[in-house]
Design a protein around this motif. Structure first.
Motif, short mmCIF file in Angstrom:
data_model
loop_
_atom_site.label_atom_id
_atom_site.label_comp_id
_atom_site.label_asym_id
_atom_site.label_seq_id
_atom_site.Cartn_x
_atom_site.Cartn_y
_atom_site.Cartn_z
N ASP A 1 -9.18 -6.24 4.17
CA ASP A 1 -10.56 -6.12 4.39
C ASP A 1 -11.25 -7.02 5.37
OD1 ASP A 1 -13.04 -5.46 3.37
OD2 ASP A 1 -12.81 -6.87 1.51
N ARG B 1 -8.71 -2.59 -5.57
CA ARG B 1 -8.61 -1.96 -4.37
C ARG B 1 -7.33 -2.82 -3.49
NH1 ARG B 1 -11.37 2.22 -3.19
NH2 ARG B 1 -11.52 1.77 -0.85
N ILE B 2 -6.52 -2.39 -2.82
CA ILE B 2 -5.73 -3.21 -2.13
C ILE B 2 -5.63 -2.85 -0.44
CG2 ILE B 2 -3.18 -3.72 -1.64
CD1 ILE B 2 -2.80 -4.14 -4.52
N GLY B 3 -5.67 -3.58 0.23
CA GLY B 3 -5.61 -3.46 1.68
C GLY B 3 -6.16 -4.42 2.46
N MET C 1 0.63 -1.14 -0.09
CA MET C 1 0.00 0.17 0.19
C MET C 1 0.87 1.22 -0.13
SD MET C 1 -2.98 -1.36 2.67
CE MET C 1 -3.92 -0.01 2.69
N HIS D 1 -10.60 -2.39 8.39
CA HIS D 1 -10.66 -2.16 6.96
C HIS D 1 -9.95 -1.09 6.41
CE1 HIS D 1 -14.20 -4.97 6.52
NE2 HIS D 1 -14.35 -4.83 7.83
N TRP D 2 -9.10 -1.01 5.48
CA TRP D 2 -8.32 0.06 5.07
C TRP D 2 -7.75 -0.30 3.59
CZ3 TRP D 2 -2.74 1.65 6.10
CH2 TRP D 2 -2.48 2.82 5.36
N GLN D 3 -8.73 0.15 2.53
CA GLN D 3 -8.20 -0.11 1.32
C GLN D 3 -7.85 1.11 0.34
OE1 GLN D 3 -11.44 -2.98 0.16
NE2 GLN D 3 -9.52 -4.19 -0.10
N PHE E 1 -6.49 -9.71 3.20
CA PHE E 1 -5.35 -8.98 2.71
C PHE E 1 -4.93 -9.59 1.45
CE2 PHE E 1 -1.92 -5.70 4.09
CZ PHE E 1 -1.87 -5.28 2.58
#
Lengths: 289, 294, 235, 123
Positions: B119, B115-117, B52, B106-108, B124
């Motif tokens: 979840d 979308r990466i991050g 990220m 949750h941080w994408q 991830f």
């Protein structure tokens, strides 16, 4: 308000299953001062024996209960002989890890016999829930509650009003003095293990027949919930086990309603962590029972 | 070497990090059921770093180690005075809290068309730093083992130092150690933080080996296994946990023909082994004997 | 009745008993004297089965008992009153006595009555937790609990240690009574003066070996007491 | 030398390449949890043929152990299709790892529930 009462009722029912599990755990911990990680898996194995018998023969609930109790007891005795009897002095870590190794064994045995992830188990009670005004109560929960009370009363009688109970409490008080009084610590440990596993088997049977399903996860679940309830109530105290179980059930039911399942578990562990760190007086009880 | 053998050897290396971290606490006299959480902290931190934030892996791994040590110290501070089962349960509670936090995390961010991050329970995915750089599995294996050997060298040096003796004194009898003038609290906090950093390094490597992590990778099974490795292998030397991992994964791989019965056989063997060697195969006595011959 | 032959008991590499032999005759009080660290308590714990001997034999009524665990030795009629008065602190006095009778299959209510009559202080405190008793009362309880197993041979390890003179006298009065009722007793004592008054035979042990044995009076008392407290090596 | 090269590679950053998508469709063979699987690979919507594909599987808990031995997949009937036979130890949820070599190098992770009727994606 009605939600609150309903949650309390549900929590009480859930808590009585935890209390039953914690009673068995506490018995073992009191005598051996060791945590038995294979406690839940032994219960799971007993319930799998019952499920297997049900699938093969379709016999009635009473027989299934007997099989679950007998299976758990046998598994418990096996755990005691292999993991706890050889490590009576010191080596707490070895005993714990050995009981974990047997947990792995039990899980594989169960999945060998019944490989699907989920099996249906006959229902304890076929009818619908009872209604009390606007509240509802599942009959299974009522049975669980009654069973917890009966088991606790019976256990109290055994421990305080029988020769065997005197021996058990003597071993808890001082194993060295018990041996010098002619009490075989090894035999008492084995008997306590069998008794605790039988109580666990009963709890397991009531849980799976109440949920009408059985999975291998029952093993880890029972160990974790039993251990949590035992710790909450203070180590090695019978009334504490009941109180810890009920407290855990009530708290779970309420926090599930207001916060959802993930936060429910989070709060359970947070509470345990804080309690352990702060150590309120009731968690310092050295005396068992 | 075929892909499969490389995979097995890589897994042995990765497991060894978290097993060593549990072993470190075991030598200091405490059973931790929580090292898997710091392994998870490392995996998430390093994954976020490379996938990220676009950091190179070494930087991300260092950050992961720092975060792992900080998390472990944070758990360690309020539990310094707990002993035995109380400490064990506190570490378990903390580890499960961290795992649930991973589930809620949750941080994408958008990278290209995806979308990466992290979840939550969906995990991830896309920690593809190795693939993007064309690093071969064999190179990754070499990297894991070079780092592991580095860690082992440090462990073996500490073992023969005053710090090592102090550590064993602490594990043997904390009250005696305290009365001998050892700052038990500080030492224990240091051990806990070092264990956290070590587990986090393993987690950082694991995330990049697997390219995908999810909260369930870091549940109590991993923690109890790590603990078991140290005890099976032996408490006498840092080679103990490595031996434990090699035995477990090695035996599991070698007994594929026993498919379905492996854990029955292995579980029984472990229980019987501990009857005869409650402090593991390479316990203090064996290590002493080997040293006196060498 | 009890024969100990060439007994060696060790803690790790340190031998506390180095080939000790002694004998207790049926119906007698036999006393073991010796300075601190001579191995008296080790001897008692080895006979009771708490410690495993490295070599040597222990025979009770012709039967070897050296490899048995403590509870099995109690079942054969040998009971130990340990040095540190191990009572069940969280159980009542009465429960302590029931625990002492655990391996008996016969009804023992009569014995319980008799023992409570012999120890009136315990009868008064029957339902009190043993942990709340005074040191002397705990010692009485330890003796009473051992008697509940109806032993043929009673092993007593320093029963007077740390007790007030009046209580010590009471303990020795009880020892004399037990002897009169036919119980054989092996007594370890620091209080040589009191012990020699009740004993028929005594052994002096120093550094894990018997260095003198005989009946009271066979060694001048001042010599005996000096060796029992200080040991001959340092004298 | 190779090691030094590796260190240089470690310190660089690079842009993301176009990703490969995968899905899995398995049939239970009826014995011992052996499944016949068809794997479909595509890149940018186009079927991806000619890749060297190996298929492995892990349980989600304990991903570093209990994994089955990876198998090489054969090319299937249609473009972008590959076939492999998976011998799982038990039904339930598995994390399937698809390692691609050949024209594209990649590692794809997909989750499936293996039941006695076949496979279904998780959730």
């Amino acid at each position: 308000m009605i939600d609150f009462l309903q949650n309390t009722l549900d929590g009480l029912a859930l808590g009585s299953s935890y209390a039953l599990l914690a009673l068995g755990f506490t018995l073992i911990f009191g005598v051996l001062r060791r945590a038995n990680l294979a406690y839940g898996p032994a219960i799971m194995l007993g319930c799998y024996c019952a499920t297997w018998a049900y699938l093969k023969t379709g016999i009635g609930l009473l027989f299934l209960a007997l099989i679950a109790v007998a299976g758990s007891t046998l598994a418990g005795v096996y755990v005691e002989r292999l993991c706890f009897a050889p490590h009576r002095k010191g080596a707490a870590a070895a005993a714990m890890v050995a009981s974990f190794a047997l947990w792995m064994q039990f899980e594989e045995l169960a999945t060998l016999a019944l490989p699907r992830h989920l099996y249906a188990f006959p229902a304890l009670y076929a009818g619908g829930p009872l209604s009390l005004g606007r509240l509802t109560l599942r009959v299974e929960s009522l049975v669980m509650l009654v069973a917890a009370i009966l088991v606790c009363a019976a256990l109290w009688r055994i421990l305080y009003r029988s020769r065997f109970g005197t021996a058990v409490r003597a071993v808890i008080d001082s194993p060295a003095a018990a041996e010098l009084s002619g009490i075989s610590v090894s035999a008492v440990s084995l008997q306590v293990f069998a008794l605790a596993s039988a109580i666990g088997g009963l709890a397991g049977f009531l849980i799976v027949s109440g949920n009408e399903q059985v999975t291998p996860m029952l093993g880890m679940w029972s160990t974790l919930k039993g251990m949590l309830a035992m710790m909450l109530g203070g180590l090695g105290s019978l009334p504490g086990a009941i109180a810890g179980g009920v407290a855990l059930g009530l708290r779970e039911a309420h926090s599930q309603w207001y916060l959802g399942p993930q936060l429910r578990d989070f709060i359970a562990y947070l509470l345990l962590f804080v309690l352990l760190a702060v150590r309120p007086p009731w968690m310092n009880t050295r005396s068992a029972y | 070497m075929d892909e499969y053998a490389i995979g097995v050897l890589t897994n042995i290396g990765l497991f060894s990090f978290v097993a060593l971290s549990a072993w470190l606490l075991l030598v200091a006299g405490e059973l931790s059921f929580g090292q898997q959480a710091f392994f998870g902290v490392g995996a998430y931190a390093a994954g976020i770093g490379t996938a990220m934030l676009g950091w190179p892996l070494p930087l991300a791994a260092l950050a992961a180690m720092a975060l792992g040590a900080a998390a472990a110290a944070l758990v360690g501070l309020p539990t310094l005075r707990l002993r035995g089962l109380y400490f064990t349960m506190a570490t378990l509670a903390a580890a499960e809290m961290l795992r649930i936090l991973f589930e809620l995390f949750h941080w994408q961010i958008a990278l290209g068309d995806e979308r990466i991050g992290p979840d939550g329970t969906q995990g991830f995915r896309g920690i593809r730093w190795m693939l993007e750089r064309g690093i071969e599995p064999l190179d990754f294996l070499a990297m894991v083992w070079i780092l592991l050997i580095g860690v082992m060298v440090i462990f073996l040096r500490v073992e023969n130092s005053r710090l090592g003796a102090t550590l064993r004194a602490l594990g043997h009898d904390p009250e005696l150690a305290r009365s001998a003038g050892i700052d038990v609290d500080r030492l224990k906090l240091g051990v806990v933080a070092a264990g956290g950093a070590l587990a986090a390094l393993g987690g950082a490597l694991f995330a990049h080996h697997n390219t995908y992590i999810e909260p369930r990778n870091f549940d109590i099974m991993l923690g109890v296994h790590s603990l078991a490795y140290g005890l099976i292998g032996g408490l006498g030397t840092a080679f103990g946990p490595l031996l434990g991992v090699v035995l477990d994964i090695g035996v599991l791989e070698a007994t594929r023909s026993l498919q379905g019965y492996r854990m029955i056989v292995f579980g029984g063997l472990v229980a019987v082994l501990l009857v005869f060697r409650p402090r593991g195969l390479l316990d203090e006595r064996v290590v002493h004997w080997i040293r006196s011959r060498a | 009745m009890l024969r100990v032959v060439d007994l060696v008991t060790a803690y790790g590499k340190i031998e506390a008993l180095k080939g000790l032999s002694l004998e207790v005759r049926e119906g007698s009080i036999t006393c073991v004297l010796g300075p601190n660290g001579a191995g008296k308590t080790t001897l008692m714990l080895t006979i009771a089965g708490v410690l495993r001997p490295r070599q040597g034999a222990i025979e009770f009524r012709g039967e070897p008992i050296a490899a048995l665990s403590p509870h099995a030795i109690v079942a054969r009629g040998v009971a130990l009153v340990p040095e540190n008065r191990l009572v069940f602190a969280h159980m009542s006095v009465l429960e302590n006595l029931h625990a002492g009778a655990y391996q008996r299959k016969d009804p023992y209510e009569n014995d319980l009555e008799k023992i409570l009559a012999r120890f009136p202080r315990l009868k008064e405190r029957a339902s009190q937790d043993a942990g709340t008793l005074s040191g002397g009362e705990q010692q009485m309880l330890a003796v009473a609990r051992a008697l509940m197993s109806r032993p043929r041979l009673l092993l007593m390890d320093e029963p007077s240690l740390g007790l007030a003179p009046l209580v010590v006298e009471e303990i020795f009065r009880i020892i004399a009574e037990l002897h009169r009722d036919g119980t054989s007793i092996l007594l370890v004592e620091q209080n040589a003066h009191m012990a020699l008054k009740v004993a028929q035979h005594f052994y002096l042990i120093e550094q894990g070996r018997v260095t003198f044995s005989g009946s009271p009076g066979s060694l001048a008392e001042d010599e005996l007491i000096r060796r029992a407290y200080l040991g001959s090596a340092r004298a | 030398m190779r090691f030094l090269l590796l260190i240089c590679v470690f310190l660089t950053t690079s842009a993301a390449a176009q990703r490969v998508d995968a899905n899995l469709d398995c049939k239970y063979t009826g014995k011992d949890f052996i499944y016949d699987c068809v794997i479909r690979l595509s890149r940018g919507g186009e079927p991806l043929s000619g890749a060297q594909l190996s298929v492995g599987a892990d349980m989600p808990s304990m991903p570093m152990a209990h994994s089955i031995k990876p198998v090489k997949a054969r090319s299937g009937k249609k473009p972008g299709e590959y076939a492999a036979r998976l011998d799982l130890e038990m039904p339930g949820e598995w994390t399937v790892k698809l390692r691609l070599a050949g024209p594209v190098r990649d590692l794809l992770i997909v989750h499936y529930n293996f039941t006695e009727s076949g496979t279904a994606p998780r959730k």
